[in-house]
Enzyme design. Structure first.
Site, PDB file in Angstrom:
ATOM      1  N   LYS A   1      43.054  65.937  18.539  1.00 34.55           N
ATOM      2  CA  LYS A   1      43.359  65.711  19.693  1.00 34.55           C
ATOM      3  C   LYS A   1      43.480  66.338  21.065  1.00 34.55           C
ATOM      4  CE  LYS A   1      47.571  67.095  19.909  1.00 34.55           C
ATOM      5  NZ  LYS A   1      47.783  67.793  21.678  1.00 34.55           N
TER       6      LYS A   1
ATOM      7  N   GLY B   1      46.408  77.389  17.108  1.00 37.24           N
ATOM      8  CA  GLY B   1      47.009  77.920  17.838  1.00 37.24           C
ATOM      9  C   GLY B   1      46.698  77.604  19.269  1.00 37.24           C
ATOM     10  N   ALA B   2      46.453  75.896  19.272  1.00 36.65           N
ATOM     11  CA  ALA B   2      44.778  75.643  20.599  1.00 36.65           C
ATOM     12  C   ALA B   2      45.272  74.672  21.772  1.00 36.65           C
ATOM     13  CB  ALA B   2      43.744  75.483  20.259  1.00 36.65           C
TER      14      ALA B   2
ATOM     15  N   GLY C   1      45.293  71.011  15.120  1.00 42.19           N
ATOM     16  CA  GLY C   1      44.374  71.476  14.222  1.00 42.19           C
ATOM     17  C   GLY C   1      45.636  71.370  12.849  1.00 42.19           C
ATOM     18  N   GLY C   2      46.699  72.240  13.054  1.00 41.81           N
ATOM     19  CA  GLY C   2      47.323  72.316  11.780  1.00 41.81           C
ATOM     20  C   GLY C   2      48.618  71.006  11.622  1.00 41.81           C
TER      21      GLY C   2
ATOM     22  N   ASP D   1      53.689  65.886  15.685  1.00 42.02           N
ATOM     23  CA  ASP D   1      52.576  65.580  15.460  1.00 42.02           C
ATOM     24  C   ASP D   1      51.904  64.138  15.141  1.00 42.02           C
ATOM     25  OD1 ASP D   1      52.270  65.918  18.816  1.00 42.02           O
ATOM     26  OD2 ASP D   1      51.263  67.910  18.132  1.00 42.02           O
TER      27      ASP D   1
END
Length: 309
Positions: A11, A98-99, A103-104, A138
């Site tokens: 996202k 960690g962006a 993602g996690g 999230d």
């Protein structure tokens, strides 16, 4: 059912506003989140015992009980009352770690959706969003996906009109750099706390302002959205990789908007179509390489985690 495969999209935050501090100590947020087609892929296979195992093609990823995939699997099994259920899970990692791209969280949401189907539990999407909220702010969005207003910690969702044009984003990130989300919020409180709102009435007034903005209409190239990210104000000055990414993206012609996503360090530029996005990526190829930055051209997605046919 033997094996199920689930797509877990990243996202971007088109709007991230830190309203204040809640009574439970969390930050009250007002956000617009949008799914994109940069995605991880998870496969789920039944096992003969109650073991929950996770493998991944990225050796840098932790596969223990701190991983949201395992935590989601354990929570779903516990809530469903079938502790004898097991699964072998494999993760193909494409979203950088960690962006600021969730993602996690998306992988954890994919575990809820995939295992709900694999184990035949029959939970609704709203059930899964409720479970997701117990694991991460999230994660409910990642279950729902598309375009959403997100309030509270991020777990309270209000769907926005689906994107009706072929808009695209050019993502840029330094693979050597990550930003701690807790640090970003602490720094935000230190630097911006004097302008925080206080109390539910004030929070709701600000939510209504966001509801009344252009976000209630489908995103269109002719009227690009007013991007805002309060965390960018505190992360950018202290993160050279974010400065470099935003500087390069801002030099491009044809961008509709440029911003950092989430707590960073990923940054993005919004384009009217994938062709313009790809051309911009090609234009920046040498400069990106010189700065050690990676890039991805991504389309906007109308949905969240999805079981593949």
């Amino acid at each position: 059912m033997g094996t199920i495969t689930v797509t877990a999209p990243a996202k971007v935050n088109l709007h991230l506003e830190v309203l204040g501090i809640r009574s439970d100590g969390f930050h009250e947020l007002a956000m617009v989140m949008q799914s994109i087609d940069l995605a991880d892929r998870l496969s789920f296979q039944t096992t003969a015992d109650a073991a929950l195992t996770l493998s991944c093609d990225d050796p840098s990823l932790s596969l223990g009980e701190d991983n949201l995939v395992i935590r989601a699997a354990q929570l779903l099994r516990s809530r469903s009352g079938f502790n004898e259920l097991g699964a072998a899970i494999h993760l193909e990692k494409r979203i950088p770690i960690g962006a600021g791209l969730a993602g996690g969280s998306s992988d954890g949401a994919a575990a809820l959706v995939g295992l709900n189907a694999l184990w035949g539990l029959g939970h609704s999407r709203s059930d899964l969003q409720r479970f997701a909220a117990e694991l991460g702010s999230d994660m409910p969005f990642c279950v729902a996906g598309g375009s959403q207003l997100c309030f509270g910690r991020g777990e309270l969702l209000e769907p926005l009109p689906a994107v009706q044009e072929s808009l695209a984003v050019l993502l840029v990130k330094d693979p050597r750099v990550s930003v701690s989300t807790p640090w970003a919020y602490r720094r935000c409180r230190e630097l911006q706390g004097d302008r925080y709102l206080s109390g539910e009435d004030a929070f709701e007034q600000r939510r209504q302002v966001l509801r009344d903005m252009a976000w209630t209409q489908p995103i269109r190239a002719a009227e690009p959205p007013p991007l805002q990210n309060d965390l960018q104000e505190v992360v950018e000055p202290e993160t050279p990789a974010v400065q470099a990414a935003l500087r390069l993206l801002s030099t491009l012609e044809g961008t509709l908007a440029v911003a950092m996503s989430g707590s960073g360090p990923s940054c993005f530029a919004l384009f009217a179509d994938p062709t313009s996005c790809a051309a911009a990526q090609a234009t920046l190829e040498q400069q990106l390489a010189a700065e050690g930055l990676q890039s991805w051209c991504c389309n906007l997605r109308p949905d969240g985690v999805r079981i593949e046919a």
